[in-house]
Design an enzyme around this catalytic site. Structure first.
Site, PDB file in Angstrom:
ATOM      1  N   THR A 153      -0.721  -2.706  10.832  1.00  0.00           N
ATOM      2  CA  THR A 153      -1.227  -2.856   9.466  1.00  0.00           C
ATOM      3  C   THR A 153      -0.210  -3.667   8.671  1.00  0.00           C
ATOM      4  O   THR A 153       0.518  -3.135   7.836  1.00  0.00           O
ATOM      5  CB  THR A 153      -1.460  -1.488   8.815  1.00  0.00           C
ATOM      6  OG1 THR A 153      -2.332  -0.743   9.663  1.00  0.00           O
ATOM      7  CG2 THR A 153      -2.143  -1.636   7.469  1.00  0.00           C
ATOM      8  N   GLU A 204       6.174   4.903   7.551  1.00  0.00           N
ATOM      9  CA  GLU A 204       5.805   6.149   6.884  1.00  0.00           C
ATOM     10  C   GLU A 204       6.548   7.321   7.515  1.00  0.00           C
ATOM     11  O   GLU A 204       6.395   7.597   8.707  1.00  0.00           O
ATOM     12  CB  GLU A 204       4.299   6.367   6.974  1.00  0.00           C
ATOM     13  CG  GLU A 204       3.499   5.399   6.109  1.00  0.00           C
ATOM     14  CD  GLU A 204       2.005   5.590   6.273  1.00  0.00           C
ATOM     15  OE1 GLU A 204       1.595   6.326   7.188  1.00  0.00           O
ATOM     16  OE2 GLU A 204       1.247   4.999   5.484  1.00  0.00           O
ATOM     17  N   LYS A 213       3.915  -6.816   3.972  1.00  0.00           N
ATOM     18  CA  LYS A 213       3.703  -5.398   3.700  1.00  0.00           C
ATOM     19  C   LYS A 213       3.361  -4.710   5.011  1.00  0.00           C
ATOM     20  O   LYS A 213       2.798  -5.312   5.929  1.00  0.00           O
ATOM     21  CB  LYS A 213       2.602  -5.181   2.663  1.00  0.00           C
ATOM     22  CG  LYS A 213       1.199  -5.647   3.041  1.00  0.00           C
ATOM     23  CD  LYS A 213       0.397  -4.777   3.971  1.00  0.00           C
ATOM     24  CE  LYS A 213       0.290  -3.348   3.490  1.00  0.00           C
ATOM     25  NZ  LYS A 213      -0.501  -2.506   4.456  1.00  0.00           N
ATOM     26  N   THR A 250       0.860  -1.185   0.000  1.00  0.00           N
ATOM     27  CA  THR A 250       0.000   0.000   0.000  1.00  0.00           C
ATOM     28  C   THR A 250       0.898   1.236   0.000  1.00  0.00           C
ATOM     29  O   THR A 250       1.309   1.712  -1.039  1.00  0.00           O
ATOM     30  CB  THR A 250      -0.972  -0.015   1.199  1.00  0.00           C
ATOM     31  OG1 THR A 250      -0.247  -0.296   2.401  1.00  0.00           O
ATOM     32  CG2 THR A 250      -2.042  -1.080   1.003  1.00  0.00           C
TER      33      THR A 250
END
Length: 281
Positions: free
Chosen positions: A185, A270, A174, A148
């Site tokens: 996640t 991120e 991932k 993603t």
């Protein structure tokens, strides 16, 4: 123990591949992947500890009640979480994958990641999944299809010896944001060609996860879809029995793969520019 290439296809009997079904916003990226075993596998899994869980987790839990599986079907772009028709659409994913692969629907486990709260357009998967091509070099394609916000693929594989027989464990995953202890996640799939009974396989995975995937953090958030799956084909011929030195060797190899993938997940967080590792005494 030796580091090798191959990801989820490093172990004997496993193939993988991906297709673009149109779920992701990008028109170029594949978004649906399959990992397939040539024979029935014993299977183990751990899931998010979030109170809200996505429909694919419940379907996977149902299909793994007997401790066996043949295939994993996973998509990115839509989490099928807190969404209309969630359970029905997760089951439809398993059904179309089973039809494409020629196996029982109950032998297919399901995983999804992406946007929460929107209906999964499962019709796209049903339309395009028959186009998928699986082969022994498909680990990287499957890895890219489940990404993603990840900036790179995340893979690991090791080779080790049990009773004079060569065994392998490989994995892909991932995860970039919403990373926090007790999983996050992440979708993480591992395969091995060792022969391990379901109870021993689950014990091994449940031993490794707390010290690896449940120890990483990026932003303090957990999520609805986090799943770690481990399939064992047994095709190496090396049998692993709980309570033996061979079992300890297997757990050590599984830990090596899990630790590597944990570092990959946290390092690609991120906005991350550094990976910090803390040793507590």
């Amino acid at each position: 123990m030796k580091i090798i290439d191959g990801g989820v296809c490093a172990a004997k009997g496993f193939t993988a591949g991906s297709i673009r079904s149109g779920i992701k916003d990008s028109r170029a990226d594949d978004d649906t992947a399959i990992i397939f075993s040539a024979c029935e596998c014993t299977a183990a899994a751990t899931y998010t500890m979030n109170r809200v869980k996505a429909a694919p987790l419940y379907v996977t839990m149902e299909h793994l009640e007997n401790g066996v599986a043949r295939a994993i079907v996973a998509n990115a772009g839509n989490a099928n979480a807190c969404a209309p028709d969630g359970m029905e659409n997760a089951r439809r994913m398993a059904k179309v994958a089973a039809k494409v692969l020629g196996v029982d629907e109950d032998d297919v486990v399901v995983a999804s990641t992406g946007v929460i709260g929107q209906r999964l357009p499962v019709e796209c998967i049903e339309q395009h999944l028959p186009e998928i091509v699986l082969d022994g070099n498909g680990s990287e394609k499957a890895n890219r299809a489940i990404m993603t916000t990840d900036t790179k693929t995340k893979t690991a594989a090791v080779e080790f010896t049990i009773g004079g027989r060569i065994c392998r464990i490989g994995g892909i995953c991932k995860g970039s944001g919403m990373i926090h202890p007790n999983m996050a996640t992440m979708l993480l799939f591992m395969t091995t060609d060792a022969k391990v009974a379901p109870a021993a396989l689950q014990k091994a995975l449940s031993t490794v996860v707390p010290a690896t995937f449940n120890q990483i953090s990026v932003d303090g958030d957990t999520s609805t879809n986090d799943t770690v799956l481990l399939l064992a084909s047994g095709l190496s011929g090396a049998e692993i029995a709980d309570g033996t030195p061979d079992y300890d060797t297997f757990v050590a190899a599984l830990t090596e793969v899990a630790e590597h993938l944990s570092r990959e997940l946290a390092g690609d967080g991120e906005g991350a520019t550094k990976l910090l590792e803390c040793t507590v005494t």
